[in-house]
Design an enzyme around this catalytic site. Structure first.
Site, PDB file in Angstrom:
ATOM      1  N   TRP A 138      40.890  41.433  43.898  1.00 10.71           N
ATOM      2  CA  TRP A 138      39.712  42.207  43.498  1.00 10.71           C
ATOM      3  C   TRP A 138      38.870  42.579  44.714  1.00 10.71           C
ATOM      4  CZ3 TRP A 138      34.450  41.807  44.022  1.00 10.71           C
ATOM      5  CH2 TRP A 138      33.684  42.653  43.225  1.00 10.71           C
ATOM      6  N   HIS A 139      38.832  41.637  45.673  1.00 10.24           N
ATOM      7  CA  HIS A 139      38.011  41.885  46.857  1.00 10.24           C
ATOM      8  C   HIS A 139      38.654  42.877  47.819  1.00 10.24           C
ATOM      9  CE1 HIS A 139      35.845  38.308  45.470  1.00 10.24           C
ATOM     10  NE2 HIS A 139      34.837  38.818  46.114  1.00 10.24           N
ATOM     11  N   GLY A 140      39.940  43.073  47.708  1.00 11.63           N
ATOM     12  CA  GLY A 140      40.557  44.061  48.585  1.00 11.63           C
ATOM     13  C   GLY A 140      42.064  43.976  48.555  1.00 11.63           C
ATOM     14  N   PHE A 168      34.362  47.052  47.870  1.00  9.40           N
ATOM     15  CA  PHE A 168      35.088  46.433  46.758  1.00  9.40           C
ATOM     16  C   PHE A 168      35.049  47.290  45.505  1.00  9.40           C
ATOM     17  CE2 PHE A 168      33.558  42.635  49.211  1.00  9.40           C
ATOM     18  CZ  PHE A 168      34.707  42.594  49.949  1.00  9.40           C
TER      19      PHE A 168
END
Lengths: 400, 495
Positions: free
Chosen positions: B314-316, B495
């Protein structure tokens, strides 16, 4: 309860009033084109087009415009600088630090690749334009050379710069004695620089001028020595705020700028490439120095002090930044010519050498491609000198 | 548009406040929608259409879900309403990574729409909640679009669920609470702005200065790791504070997103304090539907790994984020295991004398220090992985903490010594401010001061004046910093 309600009302309406007031002042306040404190042109109002809306440049430019024209901008910058210095105890603001009234810009670490790039550039130029001539080079130290180490600030390794340059310029691929180093660093002290600016003071670099002339074999043609400057008349310009003053945004006393004039400098004239360019629809023509109608100006261009003519008072020295300049000195004691690859420091040094040289050509490779200079400059039988400030040595990618 | 920009603070915000409060109750959601779209379009003039399309599609699909409720078709429309936002998220965020890195097929990099991860999660949570009957479908498209696009939380959270703001969206501002909420929101917004501009950005300058050095010494390596963690914390929690504060100004109550995560004594606790709304989202929409911890041990471990793999992703889209997520999965499983091991022995003791109680307290305090040290160490390591663009850089940064690797300078000259000493000295105060500011100490001091002041007659007035002066000073300082500086990135925008 009633009091609490009142407080809430004051908070809400006070906050909204403040925001709206700033917004209104921001919109209606008169806009300046130039910031005298920061010595730069301020952002212009962006034009709204579909293209710049889609590529977001309109939004970025709007933010820049609002930042540049924000009410009380200079005062707010001073508040920020004071907070950074006094509360956060930072040693610098925007990379500018102040020691004993002298503002200086941090420049570290040494970029060895940049030094190599510069030496390659010097070798390439010699190979291309003056393969048989001896080339002199000298480095002008920045103020960190005198201030940084003893006051706990980082700086470049200056000895390493000289070592790297001399190694590269005496390598096997270079003929013996093709490049000669001229040490002018020992001639200088921090007092030879302005308090609020990066540059050296013209009235304090007679020793440097003599040293350069001595190395080039023309010192006998100068009528002044390191200690005496009777040859010149001192002309003072008060309230000179240098480039670091604006960047530091800290309260500092202004400098007094002095420029030295004599019969020789009064008689000399400057031709610059930019002033003699005429742009047509398709082509650009240049009025060369010897052509009828070429524009020649005084060595000290005091008209630059008029409002809006120049962002930098230092521009009075041979007109400031230019890619290519020719200074002709009819009262010189010789027919010799000097070609100087230079940066802005040389603008105040060159007038001091006009007694010795009939013509001095100033080439600033930050503004002109080195492949183009052969069109305008004859290198034959001229003395050649590379004179660069350490910041240029550390950022030689600027040289074209 | 950044909250910490002049355009937002002195143009967008006053105009939005004026429009919002001058229109009648019925038109407020429309004002919010229009201004939120303008806010988003200022940073994403093209992708604003993508967001609008997603809103309309999910709205229509949920209309069909409602229309065909109790029939099989409802399930199909529901699945589509969840899959389509995820498909868009996958395409923009992960397609290139998967094709390029995993399948070895070269594809063009796709520009990531700002905040797509946040609004996708909001849309999906809404669709799930409507389908499961936890909330009623919002029939008014403007109101629904206002929920998804609500500018305070649109691009960097907190992830707000529809149920949390439904009341204000549908019934309007509760004016009996509004004045208080505005005042509290204003203070919270300014505190967040200060955290971002005066702390995160300044620490970020230190991080950039150290990163620009080709090598560093051991002290600087640790200071760098601490600074990276502090920058990420103040950047993100500052943004969350601003979002929550803006919510309050406009009459909404947003959930908390951070509760002093650095005082945690376990990784489990850390994730109850860090990015709370994201953790809660994964818990409610992934972990629990998979069975949570009410399954056999291997399945539970699988659940944990799946959730943390997704949290990392989700963060990258990058290996460092995958490793970052899985690192937490391993630690959480280990902590649970250790907890079970020692938890059983907890009540095995019998009655103790006072000496034993003292010993026990001392042991407890020591264990607390060790636990806290362990969490801080893990946080530093994990944020070095999180912060770096590549795993190799992250490894070099971590190695430097143990005086190893390519980032450590071994034969230091006087020039290097001077540089390292200067860089540390120059930012010492802001690092200390950051360290103290990340603990509850400032709030504790302020609360104690308030309690003291309230005992005197004009105490409340003094508190009011002090608060107003603080708000004014921070606003002026932040404006000054914005005007003078150019270092103003928002880390969580990616994000």
């Amino acid at each position: 309860m009633k009091e609490s309600k009142w407080k809430q009302y004051i908070t809400i309406y006070g906050f909204v009033f403040c925001l709206v007031s700033v917004m209104v002042i921001m919109i209606i306040s008169p806009k300046k084109a130039i910031s005298s404190a920061e010595r730069r042109r301020l952002a212009e109002k962006p034009k709204l087009t579909v293209k710049n809306l889609m590529d977001k440049s309109f939004m970025d430019d709007t933010e820049k415009y609002l930042l540049d024209h924000f009410p009380f901008r200079d005062g707010l910058r001073r508040i920020k600088a004071s907070f950074a210095y006094d509360i956060l105890q930072q040693k610098e603001n925007n990379d500018i630090y102040v020691v004993d009234g002298h503002a200086s810009k941090l420049e570290y670490p040494l970029n060895e690749a940049s030094v190599k790039r510069l030496s390659d550039k010097m070798k390439g130029l010699r190979q291309q334009y003056f393969p048989e001539q001896t080339v002199w080079y000298a480095i002008v130290p920045d103020k960190n050379y005198f201030l940084a180490q003893q006051n706990g600030f980082p700086s470049m390794d200056y000895k390493r710069i000289i070592d790297l340059l001399s190694q590269a310029l005496s390598a096997d691929d270079v003929p013996d004695a093709a490049f000669q180093y001229m040490d002018i660093m020992s001639e200088l002290s921090i007092d030879d620089y302005y308090y609020t600016d990066t540059h050296w003071r013209q009235e304090r670099i007679l020793g440097v001028a003599c040293h350069v002339a001595d190395a080039l074999g023309v010192v006998g043609l100068l009528s002044f020595s390191t200690d005496s400057q009777e040859t010149f008349t001192e002309n003072k310009i008060k309230n000179f705020y240098g480039v670091y003053y604006g960047q530091a945004a800290l309260p500092m006393e202004p400098d007094t700028m002095v420029y030295l004039t004599s019969e020789v400098t009064d008689a000399a004239r400057v031709w610059s490439l930019e002033e003699n360019m005429q742009s047509g629809k398709k082509t650009t023509t240049v009025m060369l120095p010897d052509e009828q109608g070429a524009v020649w100006k005084m060595v000290y261009q005091t008209e630059k002090l008029e409002d809006g003519k120049s962002l930098d008072k230092y521009d009075i020295f041979v007109g400031g930044a230019s890619s290519l300049q020719v200074i002709r000195s009819p009262k010189a004691s010789s027919q010799k010519r000097l070609i100087l690859f230079r940066d802005s420091y040389t603008s105040s040094l060159a007038p001091l050498l006009l007694e010795a040289y009939r013509e001095i050509v100033l080439i600033d490779l930050r503004y002109i491609d080195s492949t183009r200079i052969g069109t305008y400059v004859d290198f034959a039988e001229a003395d050649i000198l590379f004179l660069y400030n350490t910041s240029i040595v550390n950022h030689s990618e600027m040289l074209k | 548009m950044l909250f910490s920009s002049i355009t937002f603070l002195y143009l967008f915000l006053p105009l939005t406040i004026i429009f919002y409060f001058f229109v009648p109750q019925k038109g407020k959601n429309l004002v919010l929608l229009v201004m939120s779209l303008l806010f988003y379009a200022w940073g994403e003039p093209v992708y604003v259409l993508l967001m609008l399309a997603q809103i309309v599609i999910s709205y229509v699909l949920l209309w069909f879900v409602d229309r065909f409720r109790e029939r099989r078709a409802a399930g199909i429309f529901y699945i589509l309403s969840v899959l389509l936002p995820f498909a868009a998220l996958f395409y923009f965020k992960y397609f290139h990574f998967f094709m390029d890195t995993i399948f070895g097929i070269r594809t063009k990099t796709i520009a990531l729409p700002i905040g797509i991860s946040f609004y996708t999660f909001q849309i999906v949570s809404y669709c799930v909640d409507v389908y499961c009957g936890r909330v009623k479908r919002q029939k008014n498209l403007v109101t629904y679009a206002a929920y998804v696009t609500l500018f305070p939380q649109l691009v960097a959270g907190p992830i707000v669920r529809y149920s949390e703001i439904e009341q204000t969206l549908t019934k309007g501002i509760d004016f009996s609470k509004f004045h208080k909420s505005f005042g509290q929101g204003l203070v919270r917004f300014v505190v967040g702005l200060g955290k971002k501009v005066l702390i995160a950005n300044v620490i970020g300058e230190f991080v950039a200065e150290v990163a620009a050095l080709s090598q560093r010494n051991l002290t600087l390596s640790w200071a760098y790791a601490i600074a990276v963690s502090l920058q990420i914390y103040f950047d993100f929690s500052g943004y969350s504070d601003m979002a929550i504060g803006l919510g309050g100004i406009f009459g909404f109550s947003f959930p908390e997103n951070f509760r002093y995560p650095f005082i945690s004594q376990s990784v489990t606790e850390f994730w109850r304090r860090w990015h709370i709304t994201l953790g809660a989202w994964f818990r409610d929409y992934v972990y629990i539907p998979m069975g949570g911890n009410r399954v056999c041990m291997p399945r539970w471990i699988l659940n944990i790994f799946v959730v943390w793999l997704f949290t990392g992703l989700w963060h990258g889209a990058g290996w460092n984020f995958i490793v970052w997520g899985l690192l937490f999965a391993v630690l959480l499983v280990m902590e649970k295991g250790v907890g079970r091991l020692f938890g059983n022995r907890k009540n095995s003791g019998s009655a103790m004398d006072s000496k034993s109680v003292l010993k026990k307290d001392l042991a407890k305090a020591l264990i607390g220090i060790v636990k806290h040290g362990y969490v801080i160490f893990i946080i530093l390591i994990s944020f070095l992985i999180f912060h770096n663009d590549s795993l190799s850089n992250a490894v070099a940064d971590i190695q430097a903490l143990f005086a190893q690797g390519s980032h450590i300078a071994h034969n230091l000259g006087s020039v290097e010594h001077a540089v390292y000493a200067y860089v540390m000295r120059n930012r010492m105060i802001i690092l200390c401010v950051g360290l103290l500011g990340s603990t509850p100490l400032p709030l504790w001091i302020w609360t104690k001061l308030q309690e003291r002041l309230q005992t005197v007659r004009i105490g409340n007035k003094i508190i009011y004046v002090l608060t107003s002066a603080m708000v004014l000073c921070v606003m002026v300082l932040c404006t000054a910093y914005l005007i003078d500086g150019s270092f103003n990135p928002f880390l969580y925008f990616r994000f």
